[in-house]
Write a protein that holds these residues in place. Structure first.
Motif, PDB file in Angstrom:
ATOM      1  N   GLN A  84       0.811  -1.214   0.000  1.00  0.00           N
ATOM      2  CA  GLN A  84       0.000   0.000   0.000  1.00  0.00           C
ATOM      3  C   GLN A  84       0.847   1.268   0.000  1.00  0.00           C
ATOM      4  O   GLN A  84       0.499   2.250  -0.673  1.00  0.00           O
ATOM      5  CB  GLN A  84      -0.914   0.010   1.227  1.00  0.00           C
ATOM      6  CG  GLN A  84      -1.816   1.245   1.307  1.00  0.00           C
ATOM      7  CD  GLN A  84      -2.753   1.190   2.503  1.00  0.00           C
ATOM      8  OE1 GLN A  84      -2.862   0.176   3.182  1.00  0.00           O
ATOM      9  NE2 GLN A  84      -3.434   2.295   2.760  1.00  0.00           N
ATOM     10  N   LEU A  85       1.988   1.249   0.706  1.00  0.00           N
ATOM     11  CA  LEU A  85       2.726   2.487   0.948  1.00  0.00           C
ATOM     12  C   LEU A  85       4.046   2.620   0.199  1.00  0.00           C
ATOM     13  O   LEU A  85       4.554   3.729   0.060  1.00  0.00           O
ATOM     14  CB  LEU A  85       3.014   2.637   2.455  1.00  0.00           C
ATOM     15  CG  LEU A  85       1.801   2.775   3.375  1.00  0.00           C
ATOM     16  CD1 LEU A  85       2.265   2.912   4.811  1.00  0.00           C
ATOM     17  CD2 LEU A  85       0.966   3.984   2.984  1.00  0.00           C
ATOM     18  N   THR A  86       4.610   1.510  -0.252  1.00  0.00           N
ATOM     19  CA  THR A  86       5.950   1.582  -0.835  1.00  0.00           C
ATOM     20  C   THR A  86       5.903   1.431  -2.338  1.00  0.00           C
ATOM     21  O   THR A  86       5.521   0.367  -2.846  1.00  0.00           O
ATOM     22  CB  THR A  86       6.863   0.490  -0.240  1.00  0.00           C
ATOM     23  OG1 THR A  86       6.898   0.642   1.175  1.00  0.00           O
ATOM     24  CG2 THR A  86       8.276   0.610  -0.794  1.00  0.00           C
ATOM     25  N   PRO A  87       6.314   2.476  -3.074  1.00  0.00           N
ATOM     26  CA  PRO A  87       6.368   2.348  -4.528  1.00  0.00           C
ATOM     27  C   PRO A  87       7.502   1.424  -4.931  1.00  0.00           C
ATOM     28  O   PRO A  87       8.530   1.366  -4.273  1.00  0.00           O
ATOM     29  CB  PRO A  87       6.647   3.783  -5.008  1.00  0.00           C
ATOM     30  CG  PRO A  87       7.358   4.416  -3.851  1.00  0.00           C
ATOM     31  CD  PRO A  87       6.770   3.799  -2.610  1.00  0.00           C
ATOM     32  N   VAL A  88       7.286   0.650  -5.985  1.00  0.00           N
ATOM     33  CA  VAL A  88       8.326  -0.245  -6.478  1.00  0.00           C
ATOM     34  C   VAL A  88       9.256   0.558  -7.360  1.00  0.00           C
ATOM     35  O   VAL A  88       8.892   0.998  -8.438  1.00  0.00           O
ATOM     36  CB  VAL A  88       7.708  -1.419  -7.273  1.00  0.00           C
ATOM     37  CG1 VAL A  88       8.799  -2.345  -7.777  1.00  0.00           C
ATOM     38  CG2 VAL A  88       6.735  -2.186  -6.394  1.00  0.00           C
TER      39      VAL A  88
END
Length: 318
Positions: free
Chosen positions: A193-197
């Motif tokens: 939900q919170l960490t962009p790849v």
């Protein structure tokens, strides 16, 4: 009686975060923060001559037992080494000369040989970033150091999301721990939900476009990546992507699940498997060999990576 502190510190390797934290600990030893900065000098080895650095080393510390002179990168300062060795011999006990190189030095390095010959004066430490399972453990330990916890699967997913970058992983951990208020362990759902790849959205999209021979879209994704990332990072991601695609294609051809073969987070494995069906295995193997040739050429200064990436995408999209 405690042993004398080293006069010369040699810190080398790609783990920038660990090096930065080591330097912070050295700086703390200078004592009172109000005077510590007066006894700290950081210069570029590519823009400073040995005589200037020697003058800085010879200066007396101000209201402190020691001063630090940090040189990064060592670069041209140590080429040839005969320019640097006289300075190393003359660094006084009142100064710590810290030489930082952001890549691993070869065992044949004259700098490392000098350190081996002067064990009482020199301190050497290699800082190689943790990878694979070691990175997963590092993330879990880091979460505990920051006052929280992270589930093992979430640690593996976070490592994948930040492409193995420890500094980014630490920053994302801080955000995730704040999100869960350190009241519970971070889950894979929190990471998703919170960490962009980092970089992978466009990497996957670019590979997908290549698989469909859509050169225009593939080029758009590449140029979007180049706007925000270094060509070396993008190229490393492309190599990694095609290596995973080969593993996935081999698993699919053998009637096996790519998820078990890839050793990556489940959501990443699913995306790679979906991409792999667009490439026959011989084509993937040929592409991978081309990538290795580009890698060797770029490291020898014979290939411009940005141009090579443009050419590669144009060629593969035909």
């Amino acid at each position: 009686m405690s042993p004398a502190a080293p006069s010369v510190y040699i810190l080398h390797g790609e783990d920038d975060l660990a090096i930065t934290e080591f330097l912070s600990r050295l700086t703390e030893k200078l004592g009172d923060p109000s005077t510590a900065q007066l006894n700290l000098l950081e210069v570029s080895g590519d823009q400073t001559d040995p005589a200037s650095i020697e003058a800085a080393c010879m200066a007396a510390p101000f209201l402190a037992p020691r001063r630090l002179v940090i040189v990064r990168p060592v670069g041209k300062l140590a080429t040839p080494f005969s320019r640097l060795s006289p300075l190393l011999e003359r660094v006084p006990p009142s100064t710590g000369l810290v030489l930082v190189e952001a890549k691993a030095l070869a065992t044949s390095s004259p700098l490392l040989k000098w350190a081996a010959e002067h064990p009482q004066r020199a301190y050497v430490r290699a800082f190689e970033p943790p990878r694979g399972a070691a990175l997963h453990r590092w993330i879990s330990q880091r979460a505990e150091e920051m006052g929280g916890q992270i589930q093992p699967a979430a640690a593996a997913l976070l490592a994948e999301a930040v492409a193995g970058d420890g500094r980014t992983a630490s920053q994302e951990l801080g955000k995730l721990l704040d999100y869960v208020d350190r009241a519970r362990a971070i889950t894979t759902g929190d990471v998703e939900q919170l960490t962009p790849v980092r970089g992978q959205t466009d990497i996957f999209a670019m590979v997908d476009a290549l698989g469909h021979r859509n050169g225009r879209q593939a080029m758009q994704h590449l140029h979007r990546l180049l706007d925000h990332e270094e060509p070396r990072y993008i190229f490393a991601m492309v190599i990694r992507q095609f290596r995973l695609l080969i593993l996935a294609r081999e698993a699919l051809d053998a009637g096996q699940s790519p998820r078990q073969s890839l050793g990556v987070a489940p959501f990443v494995a699913e995306k790679i498997a979906a991409q792999a069906v667009n490439f026959p295995l011989p084509r993937l193997e040929a592409i991978y060999h081309d990538l290795l040739d580009i890698d060797i050429g770029s490291k020898r200064g014979q290939v411009d990576l940005e141009v090579a990436l443009d050419t590669l995408v144009a060629t593969l999209a035909r």
